[in-house]
Design an enzyme around this catalytic site. Structure first.
Site, PDB file in Angstrom:
ATOM      1  N   LEU A 109       0.842  -1.199   0.000  1.00 53.13           N
ATOM      2  CA  LEU A 109       0.000   0.000   0.000  1.00 53.13           C
ATOM      3  C   LEU A 109       0.877   1.248   0.000  1.00 53.13           C
ATOM      4  CD1 LEU A 109      -2.842  -0.656   2.611  1.00 53.13           C
ATOM      5  CD2 LEU A 109      -2.678  -1.398   0.227  1.00 53.13           C
ATOM      6  N   ASN A 178       3.946  -8.306   6.233  1.00 49.92           N
ATOM      7  CA  ASN A 178       4.641  -7.737   7.398  1.00 49.92           C
ATOM      8  C   ASN A 178       3.809  -6.706   8.154  1.00 49.92           C
ATOM      9  OD1 ASN A 178       4.805  -5.971   5.163  1.00 49.92           O
ATOM     10  ND2 ASN A 178       6.459  -4.846   6.139  1.00 49.92           N
TER      11      ASN A 178
HETATM   12  C1  LIG Z   1      -9.909  -5.054  12.461  1.00 41.81           C
HETATM   13  C2  LIG Z   1     -10.121  -4.844  10.984  1.00 41.81           C
HETATM   14  C3  LIG Z   1      -8.823  -4.497  10.287  1.00 41.81           C
HETATM   15  C4  LIG Z   1      -9.119  -4.037   8.885  1.00 41.81           C
HETATM   16  C5  LIG Z   1      -7.902  -4.149   8.072  1.00 41.81           C
HETATM   17  C6  LIG Z   1      -6.892  -3.095   8.347  1.00 41.81           C
HETATM   18  C7  LIG Z   1      -5.816  -3.100   7.526  1.00 41.81           C
HETATM   19  C8  LIG Z   1      -4.756  -2.102   7.355  1.00 41.81           C
HETATM   20  C9  LIG Z   1      -4.103  -2.353   6.014  1.00 41.81           C
HETATM   21  C10 LIG Z   1      -3.582  -3.761   5.938  1.00 41.81           C
HETATM   22  C11 LIG Z   1      -2.830  -4.039   4.685  1.00 41.81           C
HETATM   23  C12 LIG Z   1      -1.594  -3.513   4.534  1.00 41.81           C
HETATM   24  C13 LIG Z   1      -0.783  -3.888   3.351  1.00 41.81           C
HETATM   25  C14 LIG Z   1       0.386  -2.984   3.089  1.00 41.81           C
HETATM   26  O1  LIG Z   1       0.889  -3.006   2.015  1.00 41.81           O
HETATM   27  S1  LIG Z   1       0.969  -1.889   4.294  1.00 41.81           S
HETATM   28  C15 LIG Z   1       2.504  -1.282   3.541  1.00 41.81           C
HETATM   29  C16 LIG Z   1       3.632  -2.199   3.878  1.00 41.81           C
HETATM   30  N1  LIG Z   1       4.808  -1.901   3.097  1.00 41.81           N
HETATM   31  C17 LIG Z   1       6.052  -1.942   3.646  1.00 41.81           C
HETATM   32  O2  LIG Z   1       6.235  -2.209   4.822  1.00 41.81           O
HETATM   33  C18 LIG Z   1       7.208  -1.634   2.723  1.00 41.81           C
HETATM   34  C19 LIG Z   1       7.898  -0.372   3.176  1.00 41.81           C
HETATM   35  N2  LIG Z   1       9.033  -0.077   2.308  1.00 41.81           N
HETATM   36  C20 LIG Z   1      10.221  -0.756   2.382  1.00 41.81           C
HETATM   37  O3  LIG Z   1      10.402  -1.684   3.145  1.00 41.81           O
HETATM   38  C21 LIG Z   1      11.300  -0.305   1.434  1.00 41.81           C
HETATM   39  O4  LIG Z   1      10.930   0.967   0.902  1.00 41.81           O
HETATM   40  C22 LIG Z   1      11.538  -1.253   0.246  1.00 41.81           C
HETATM   41  C23 LIG Z   1      10.235  -1.574  -0.447  1.00 41.81           C
HETATM   42  C24 LIG Z   1      12.214  -2.538   0.739  1.00 41.81           C
HETATM   43  C25 LIG Z   1      12.490  -0.548  -0.752  1.00 41.81           C
HETATM   44  O5  LIG Z   1      13.651  -0.103  -0.062  1.00 41.81           O
HETATM   45  P1  LIG Z   1      14.596   0.970  -0.767  1.00 41.81           P
HETATM   46  O6  LIG Z   1      14.848   0.568  -2.168  1.00 41.81           O
HETATM   47  O7  LIG Z   1      15.726   1.185   0.182  1.00 41.81           O
HETATM   48  O8  LIG Z   1      13.716   2.287  -0.842  1.00 41.81           O
HETATM   49  P2  LIG Z   1      13.385   3.271   0.383  1.00 41.81           P
HETATM   50  O9  LIG Z   1      12.987   2.514   1.590  1.00 41.81           O
HETATM   51  O10 LIG Z   1      14.475   4.278   0.497  1.00 41.81           O
HETATM   52  O11 LIG Z   1      12.048   3.997  -0.155  1.00 41.81           O
HETATM   53  C26 LIG Z   1      12.125   4.942  -1.220  1.00 41.81           C
HETATM   54  C27 LIG Z   1      11.048   5.971  -0.973  1.00 41.81           C
HETATM   55  O12 LIG Z   1       9.757   5.309  -1.029  1.00 41.81           O
HETATM   56  C28 LIG Z   1       9.054   5.515   0.188  1.00 41.81           C
HETATM   57  N3  LIG Z   1       8.249   4.326   0.463  1.00 41.81           N
HETATM   58  C29 LIG Z   1       8.695   3.069   0.601  1.00 41.81           C
HETATM   59  N4  LIG Z   1       7.673   2.208   0.820  1.00 41.81           N
HETATM   60  C30 LIG Z   1       6.533   2.973   0.814  1.00 41.81           C
HETATM   61  C31 LIG Z   1       5.131   2.677   0.990  1.00 41.81           C
HETATM   62  N5  LIG Z   1       4.689   1.432   1.190  1.00 41.81           N
HETATM   63  N6  LIG Z   1       4.275   3.709   0.933  1.00 41.81           N
HETATM   64  C32 LIG Z   1       4.688   4.973   0.719  1.00 41.81           C
HETATM   65  N7  LIG Z   1       6.022   5.350   0.544  1.00 41.81           N
HETATM   66  C33 LIG Z   1       6.908   4.334   0.598  1.00 41.81           C
HETATM   67  C34 LIG Z   1      10.123   5.766   1.229  1.00 41.81           C
HETATM   68  O13 LIG Z   1       9.597   6.459   2.337  1.00 41.81           O
HETATM   69  C35 LIG Z   1      11.106   6.588   0.421  1.00 41.81           C
HETATM   70  O14 LIG Z   1      10.550   7.876   0.324  1.00 41.81           O
HETATM   71  P3  LIG Z   1      11.481   9.179   0.211  1.00 41.81           P
HETATM   72  O15 LIG Z   1      12.206   9.020  -1.091  1.00 41.81           O
HETATM   73  O16 LIG Z   1      10.527  10.327   0.258  1.00 41.81           O
HETATM   74  O17 LIG Z   1      12.408   9.113   1.392  1.00 41.81           O
END
Ligand SMILES: CCCCC/C=C/CCC/C=C/CC(=O)SCCNC(=O)CCNC(=O)[C@H](O)C(C)(C)COP(=O)(O)OP(=O)(O)OC[C@H]1O[C@@H](n2cnc3c(N)ncnc32)[C@H](O)[C@@H]1OP(=O)(O)O
Length: 303
Positions: A109, A178
């Protein structure tokens, strides 16, 4: 395999004109890289590049939302539109889903779509996420995920919605749900998809721990079907596609539907309740604080 009319209606209602037009080139085609004969013309949109090969009936669909293919509302919408276009074109029988961004398949997401956003936006966003899962999970096409980068959470669920998964053998390319590490939880239909893939005990443990599996462990637990050197992911996905396309479509589609309909119906029956649960959950102050802290941590990692 026709989606329930409600889903189709929801998809159309969801695909608001602005989401289609904002910076996209939907419908415009351009020659695929390397030329190629008829039917080799690319199409897609700003965030989804589709490279169709009419001769083989296989299209490669590349996520192109740098830097990490975070599932923004626009990317979700464009993926649904591109998939629907291929499903409606009987030339195509299979789609290889992969990333055009280096090192990342899909970061899940787009947290900026739910952090500090109003409930109405969160609801619209979650409906788009539901729609993409339904569209991929029930697709009449053979979907092969060529996982050429990190694949956490929402990215993992898109890969699990495919029929099979090929993962590049790079220890940095971890895959899994995760959510608990962010202080949130996976909704039931993500849990169901996990259980259907790796079993109940493995899912119970991996979901609670928020496990992100490196390739060898992902293969061992059954999250992926093959782990190959990075430069063989696309060719291996093509070989896997050929194996699936050797089966008559109708028999395979009926079997896929038999295996997946009950899981999809569970969401279809309670789609609005699921959306309301999502909105009330993520809009809680405590959850907003967790998500903001997580985003901050991500942004500081590069510092
Ligand atoms: C009781 C009833 C409950 C009802 C249900 C409730 C549910 C809630 C929702 C449940 C479902 C959730 C599913 C999801 O997908 S949650 C999101 C989980 N995602 C992550 O944990 C991934 C996070 N990101 C990373 O781990 C890393 O970015 C990477 C993918 C491994 C890549 O690493 P790398 O190449 O080093 O890049 P950076 O980390 O430097 O990131 C670059 C840039 O992108 C931004 N960013 C990364 N991931 C996301 C993201 N998911 N969303 C938005 N932005 C993201 C990061 O902050 C960097 O931004 P800047 O360039 O501005 O610094």
């Amino acid at each position: 395999m026709a989606l329930a009319s409600g889903v189709r209606f929801a998809a159309r209602a969801l695909l608001r004109p602005w989401a289609l037009l904002r910076g996209t080139t939907l419908g415009r085609t351009e020659p695929a890289a390397g030329g190629g004969g008829d039917g080799a013309r690319r199409f897609g949109s700003q965030r989804v590049l589709v490279e169709p090969d009419a001769a083989s009936g296989v299209a490669v669909m590349k996520l192109r939302n740098p830097p990490v293919n975070a599932l923004s509302l626009e990317l979700l919408t464009e993926l649904v539109i591109s998939l629907e276009k291929l499903e409606n074109d009987k030339t195509f029988r299979g789609v290889i889903l992969t990333s055009d961004c280096p090192r990342v398949f899909c970061a899940g997401l787009d947290l900026t779509e739910i952090c500090g956003r109003n409930p109405a936006h969160c609801a619209e966003y979650w409906k788009a996420m539901q729609e993409l899962w339904l569209r991929t999970y029930l697709s009449s096409l053979v979907l092969v995920a060529a996982i050429n980068g990190a694949c956490p959470a929402g990215g993992c669920i898109i890969a699990l919605s495919c029929d099979c998964r090929v993962l590049a053998d790079n220890p940095k390319y971890r895959i899994g749900l995760n959510e608990t590490l962010l202080g949130i939880i996976a909704p039931f239909w993500l849990k169901d998809t996990y259980v259907n893939t790796i079993g109940h005990r493995a899912s119970e443990q991996a979901l609670q721990l928020g496990s992100l599996f490196p390739p060898a462990e992902a293969l061992q637990v059954g999250l992926v079907d093959q782990v190959v050197p990075e430069d063989q992911v696309q060719s291996t996905a093509l070989s896997e596609m050929a194996r699936w396309l050797a089966v008559p479509d109708h028999a395979r589609q009926l079997t896929k539907n038999m295996m997946r309909k009950a899981t999809a119906d569970r969401l279809l029956r309670q789609r609005d309740a699921d959306t309301q649960n999502f909105v009330s959950f993520v809009c809680r102050d405590s959850i907003q604080k967790s998500l903001q802290a997580y985003l901050e941590k991500l942004r500081q990692r590069k510092g």
